[in-house]
Design a protein around this motif. Structure first.
Motif, PDB file in Angstrom:
ATOM      1  N   ARG A  96      54.224  41.010  40.290  1.00 23.56           N
ATOM      2  CA  ARG A  96      55.684  41.079  40.426  1.00 23.56           C
ATOM      3  C   ARG A  96      56.003  42.430  41.064  1.00 23.56           C
ATOM      4  O   ARG A  96      55.451  43.448  40.683  1.00 23.56           O
ATOM      5  CB  ARG A  96      56.382  40.967  39.080  1.00 23.56           C
ATOM      6  CG  ARG A  96      56.256  39.612  38.444  1.00 23.56           C
ATOM      7  CD  ARG A  96      57.074  39.553  37.150  1.00 23.56           C
ATOM      8  NE  ARG A  96      56.796  38.343  36.436  1.00 23.56           N
ATOM      9  CZ  ARG A  96      57.424  37.186  36.625  1.00 23.56           C
ATOM     10  NH1 ARG A  96      58.376  37.114  37.519  1.00 23.56           N
ATOM     11  NH2 ARG A  96      57.112  36.117  35.923  1.00 23.56           N
ATOM     12  N   LEU A  97      56.913  42.377  42.033  1.00 25.70           N
ATOM     13  CA  LEU A  97      57.332  43.596  42.724  1.00 25.70           C
ATOM     14  C   LEU A  97      58.810  43.462  43.035  1.00 25.70           C
ATOM     15  O   LEU A  97      59.215  42.491  43.682  1.00 25.70           O
ATOM     16  CB  LEU A  97      56.513  43.797  44.002  1.00 25.70           C
ATOM     17  CG  LEU A  97      56.840  45.025  44.848  1.00 25.70           C
ATOM     18  CD1 LEU A  97      56.596  46.307  44.068  1.00 25.70           C
ATOM     19  CD2 LEU A  97      56.006  45.027  46.123  1.00 25.70           C
ATOM     20  N   SER A  98      59.597  44.400  42.552  1.00 25.30           N
ATOM     21  CA  SER A  98      61.051  44.391  42.763  1.00 25.30           C
ATOM     22  C   SER A  98      61.666  43.057  42.348  1.00 25.30           C
ATOM     23  O   SER A  98      62.513  42.499  43.033  1.00 25.30           O
ATOM     24  CB  SER A  98      61.377  44.685  44.229  1.00 25.30           C
ATOM     25  OG  SER A  98      60.842  45.931  44.616  1.00 25.30           O
ATOM     26  N   GLY A  99      61.193  42.523  41.214  1.00 24.11           N
ATOM     27  CA  GLY A  99      61.739  41.290  40.684  1.00 24.11           C
ATOM     28  C   GLY A  99      61.240  40.015  41.347  1.00 24.11           C
ATOM     29  O   GLY A  99      61.587  38.913  40.942  1.00 24.11           O
ATOM     30  N   GLU A 100      60.434  40.159  42.376  1.00 23.73           N
ATOM     31  CA  GLU A 100      59.902  38.998  43.104  1.00 23.73           C
ATOM     32  C   GLU A 100      58.446  38.742  42.709  1.00 23.73           C
ATOM     33  O   GLU A 100      57.684  39.677  42.503  1.00 23.73           O
ATOM     34  CB  GLU A 100      59.971  39.244  44.621  1.00 23.73           C
ATOM     35  CG  GLU A 100      61.358  39.475  45.160  1.00 23.73           C
ATOM     36  CD  GLU A 100      62.221  38.226  45.111  1.00 23.73           C
ATOM     37  OE1 GLU A 100      61.688  37.117  45.352  1.00 23.73           O
ATOM     38  OE2 GLU A 100      63.415  38.362  44.811  1.00 23.73           O
ATOM     39  N   LYS A 101      58.092  37.448  42.645  1.00 18.98           N
ATOM     40  CA  LYS A 101      56.708  37.072  42.382  1.00 18.98           C
ATOM     41  C   LYS A 101      55.939  37.046  43.695  1.00 18.98           C
ATOM     42  O   LYS A 101      56.479  36.692  44.734  1.00 18.98           O
ATOM     43  CB  LYS A 101      56.641  35.681  41.754  1.00 18.98           C
ATOM     44  CG  LYS A 101      57.232  35.601  40.375  1.00 18.98           C
ATOM     45  CD  LYS A 101      57.125  34.184  39.844  1.00 18.98           C
ATOM     46  CE  LYS A 101      57.751  34.066  38.484  1.00 18.98           C
ATOM     47  NZ  LYS A 101      57.659  32.685  37.965  1.00 18.98           N
ATOM     48  N   GLY A 102      54.666  37.411  43.620  1.00 17.07           N
ATOM     49  CA  GLY A 102      53.805  37.367  44.793  1.00 17.07           C
ATOM     50  C   GLY A 102      52.368  37.161  44.358  1.00 17.07           C
ATOM     51  O   GLY A 102      52.048  37.206  43.173  1.00 17.07           O
ATOM     52  N   SER A 103      51.512  36.933  45.334  1.00 11.80           N
ATOM     53  CA  SER A 103      50.086  36.815  45.031  1.00 11.80           C
ATOM     54  C   SER A 103      49.272  37.326  46.209  1.00 11.80           C
ATOM     55  O   SER A 103      49.748  37.372  47.341  1.00 11.80           O
ATOM     56  CB  SER A 103      49.697  35.374  44.698  1.00 11.80           C
ATOM     57  OG  SER A 103      49.821  34.552  45.835  1.00 11.80           O
ATOM     58  N   LEU A 104      48.064  37.696  45.908  1.00 14.20           N
ATOM     59  CA  LEU A 104      47.110  38.192  46.885  1.00 14.20           C
ATOM     60  C   LEU A 104      45.822  37.415  46.679  1.00 14.20           C
ATOM     61  O   LEU A 104      45.311  37.350  45.562  1.00 14.20           O
ATOM     62  CB  LEU A 104      46.849  39.684  46.649  1.00 14.20           C
ATOM     63  CG  LEU A 104      45.645  40.281  47.361  1.00 14.20           C
ATOM     64  CD1 LEU A 104      46.012  40.580  48.806  1.00 14.20           C
ATOM     65  CD2 LEU A 104      45.184  41.539  46.664  1.00 14.20           C
ATOM     66  N   THR A 105      45.317  36.791  47.736  1.00 13.85           N
ATOM     67  CA  THR A 105      44.030  36.104  47.665  1.00 13.85           C
ATOM     68  C   THR A 105      43.030  36.936  48.436  1.00 13.85           C
ATOM     69  O   THR A 105      43.309  37.382  49.547  1.00 13.85           O
ATOM     70  CB  THR A 105      44.133  34.682  48.262  1.00 13.85           C
ATOM     71  OG1 THR A 105      45.128  33.957  47.544  1.00 13.85           O
ATOM     72  CG2 THR A 105      42.813  33.949  48.161  1.00 13.85           C
ATOM     73  N   GLU A 106      41.872  37.174  47.820  1.00 12.39           N
ATOM     74  CA  GLU A 106      40.855  38.010  48.449  1.00 12.39           C
ATOM     75  C   GLU A 106      39.474  37.439  48.192  1.00 12.39           C
ATOM     76  O   GLU A 106      39.193  36.909  47.117  1.00 12.39           O
ATOM     77  CB  GLU A 106      40.930  39.443  47.912  1.00 12.39           C
ATOM     78  CG  GLU A 106      39.914  40.375  48.566  1.00 12.39           C
ATOM     79  CD  GLU A 106      40.079  41.820  48.168  1.00 12.39           C
ATOM     80  OE1 GLU A 106      41.171  42.379  48.379  1.00 12.39           O
ATOM     81  OE2 GLU A 106      39.107  42.404  47.647  1.00 12.39           O
ATOM     82  N   HIS A 107      38.623  37.571  49.195  1.00 12.99           N
ATOM     83  CA  HIS A 107      37.196  37.269  49.075  1.00 12.99           C
ATOM     84  C   HIS A 107      36.517  38.628  49.039  1.00 12.99           C
ATOM     85  O   HIS A 107      36.421  39.316  50.067  1.00 12.99           O
ATOM     86  CB  HIS A 107      36.729  36.427  50.270  1.00 12.99           C
ATOM     87  CG  HIS A 107      35.289  36.072  50.199  1.00 12.99           C
ATOM     88  ND1 HIS A 107      34.329  36.755  50.905  1.00 12.99           N
ATOM     89  CD2 HIS A 107      34.635  35.111  49.499  1.00 12.99           C
ATOM     90  CE1 HIS A 107      33.147  36.224  50.653  1.00 12.99           C
ATOM     91  NE2 HIS A 107      33.297  35.232  49.803  1.00 12.99           N
ATOM     92  N   SER A 108      36.086  39.046  47.845  1.00 18.15           N
ATOM     93  CA  SER A 108      35.520  40.385  47.650  1.00 18.15           C
ATOM     94  C   SER A 108      34.005  40.346  47.645  1.00 18.15           C
ATOM     95  O   SER A 108      33.401  39.430  47.094  1.00 18.15           O
ATOM     96  CB  SER A 108      35.990  40.966  46.309  1.00 18.15           C
ATOM     97  OG  SER A 108      37.372  41.177  46.304  1.00 18.15           O
ATOM     98  N   ARG A 109      33.405  41.389  48.201  1.00 19.11           N
ATOM     99  CA  ARG A 109      31.955  41.515  48.226  1.00 19.11           C
ATOM    100  C   ARG A 109      31.529  42.677  47.316  1.00 19.11           C
ATOM    101  O   ARG A 109      32.194  43.727  47.284  1.00 19.11           O
ATOM    102  CB  ARG A 109      31.476  41.742  49.663  1.00 19.11           C
ATOM    103  CG  ARG A 109      31.563  40.465  50.492  1.00 19.11           C
ATOM    104  CD  ARG A 109      31.233  40.701  51.954  1.00 19.11           C
ATOM    105  NE  ARG A 109      32.281  41.422  52.674  1.00 19.11           N
ATOM    106  CZ  ARG A 109      33.409  40.859  53.109  1.00 19.11           C
ATOM    107  NH1 ARG A 109      33.642  39.591  52.897  1.00 19.11           N
ATOM    108  NH2 ARG A 109      34.297  41.571  53.760  1.00 19.11           N
ATOM    109  N   PHE A 110      30.409  42.440  46.630  1.00 18.95           N
ATOM    110  CA  PHE A 110      29.896  43.402  45.656  1.00 18.95           C
ATOM    111  C   PHE A 110      28.412  43.628  45.885  1.00 18.95           C
ATOM    112  O   PHE A 110      27.703  42.747  46.368  1.00 18.95           O
ATOM    113  CB  PHE A 110      30.107  42.869  44.225  1.00 18.95           C
ATOM    114  CG  PHE A 110      31.548  42.635  43.896  1.00 18.95           C
ATOM    115  CD1 PHE A 110      32.315  43.619  43.312  1.00 18.95           C
ATOM    116  CD2 PHE A 110      32.147  41.417  44.188  1.00 18.95           C
ATOM    117  CE1 PHE A 110      33.660  43.406  43.024  1.00 18.95           C
ATOM    118  CE2 PHE A 110      33.486  41.185  43.906  1.00 18.95           C
ATOM    119  CZ  PHE A 110      34.241  42.190  43.322  1.00 18.95           C
ATOM    120  N   THR A 111      27.949  44.812  45.507  1.00 15.73           N
ATOM    121  CA  THR A 111      26.526  45.122  45.566  1.00 15.73           C
ATOM    122  C   THR A 111      26.133  45.812  44.268  1.00 15.73           C
ATOM    123  O   THR A 111      26.960  46.477  43.637  1.00 15.73           O
ATOM    124  CB  THR A 111      26.183  46.011  46.787  1.00 15.73           C
ATOM    125  OG1 THR A 111      24.772  46.088  46.917  1.00 15.73           O
ATOM    126  CG2 THR A 111      26.783  47.395  46.686  1.00 15.73           C
TER     127      THR A 111
END
Length: 128
Positions: free
Chosen positions: A99-114
């Protein structure tokens, strides 16, 4: 966000017994997914030191500033590739809701790990 109550990572455990152990240094992630969940929780509780420490040195920014108005509220793990206790690399695709400034949002990410020296690190990720 308060560190009392359930952990933001979504596993339903108390924060102190879940990602809080990793944030405090009392434990370390045994899988790439666990590291990713602990990083989401670090964003949720504002733990910049943990975020930087869990970022691979080859891609880690010199500093990180979080938006105090952005609240990370829910995590969905969409896909995992490798990243198990006996692997040295892995990837996790997730959707993080905020939530940011009263608005809903989302972030989709393909993360890489080692994993180096028995420790998992976030390397980088692609959005979308």
């Amino acid at each position: 966000m308060s560190t009392a109550g359930r952990c933001p990572c979504g596993l339903g455990e108390p924060y102190a017994e879940c990602c809080g152990r990793l944030h405090s240094g009392a434990g370390r992630a045994s899988t790439a997914e666990q590291l990713m969940r602990s990083r989401f929780s670090a964003f949720a509780v504002g733990d910049v030191d943990y975020l930087l420490a869990s970022w691979h040195p080859s891609t880690r920014p010199a500093e990180l500033e979080l938006d105090p108005e952005q609240r990370w509220v829910h995590l969905e793990v969409l896909e995992r590739t490798g990243g198990g206790p006996f692997d040295t690399g892995g990837a996790v695709r997730f959707r993080a809701h905020y939530r940011l400034s009263g608005e809903k949002g989302s972030l989709t990410e393909h993360s890489r790990f080692t994993k180096e020296g028995g420790t998992w690190f976030y390397v980088d990720g692609d959005h979308g």
